[in-house]
Design an enzyme around this catalytic site. Sequence first.
Site: not given
Ligand code: SF4
Length: 371
Positions: A29, A46, A52, A89, A129, A147, A206
């Site tokens: 989409w 959306e 889902t 769904l 949203y 969201d 991260c």
């Molecule tokens: S650093 Fe880690 S916890 Fe912070 S927004 Fe990025 S992925 Fe999320």
Amino acid sequence: MLTLAPRASKPQSPDLLAWYDRHRRSLPWRAEAGEVPDPYRVWLSEIMLQQTTVTAVKPFYLRFLERFPTVAALAEAPVDAVMQAWAGLGYYSRARNLHACAKAVVDKHAGAFPATEAELLALPGIGAYTAAAVAAIAFHEPAAAVDGNVERVVSRLFTVEEPLPKAKPLLRTLTLEMVPLDRPGDFAQALMDLGATICTPKRPACALCPWMAPCEARAQGSQELYPKKQKKLTGDLRRGAAFVVLRADDSILLRTRPTQGLLGGMVETPTSAWEPGYEPSRAMLDAPIEARWQRLPGLVRHVFTHFPLELTVFLAKVPRGTPEPGDMRWTLRRDLHEEALPGVMKKVLAHALGDGKPVRNGAAKPKPDQI
Ligand code: SF4
């Protein structure tokens, strides 16, 4: 009064957008870079994606789009056809609202989706949203589409201590402050992708995150503690009986549920009321017709948003020509796939007729479904 933990620098939208330009997900989409997004497809996806997963939505979306390629085609279709295409769904009120929204777009907006968040919000079934997402993605309005994924990312970036749902207005404000005027749609989609692929509920990646440096939760090592949530109260277990009547011409007795309420407008085999104190030994009082009923071993279990359900299933075989009670009808077994049967009723029929894997007592973990 709310206090936010101090941070070295603010998250910058260009960092996120540069990451998005390299790693954006290709979704059926989603317009490719340089393409003009189609508001109908953005809106449809959306609505489908509410509660889902992307994986579950993809095949539904493609089949639905094939059947209803434009908002006009959807508006013209009978609501039963829309409900039937939606079956499986979950959250069936969305399908009714989807149809009502398509009609409103055709009747009040000459078949073109309105371009502002406020006008979109006034359409049936479009909440905050979805209005923001469609306005940003399809019409480049600087709106904040927030969201659950976005709430997670933003609450971690800013270590928002207030629990959800109270924190929603703050999370929205924090998101809105980051929306860039030049690429609001890409920013919305980039945040969605970040939440879905990097800033996941457990073990966020991260090291791959474009906002690793300014993220306060990452600096504290407390990522998984956010977002803070208020404890949910889950509903009591409800019980009931489901009655499967198989007529000698291989047809099944069905009825349509009332439009309003749980599974509104969907199709079911006759059932008793679903109540915490329901006693299956008294189920014959609820049977739809007089017949030789057989109580089947095991139970059908299903989990709705607000409560878990256990159904005892009764089966009766009746002769050809048996008439249907007032508000019911016979449907040939081979035509069952054309009925808007919700997941719980598919389980009941599979349990009684052996058309699929019956969910027996303790044999399978029920999959959550929504109303
Ligand atoms: S650093 Fe880690 S916890 Fe912070 S927004 Fe990025 S992925 Fe999320």
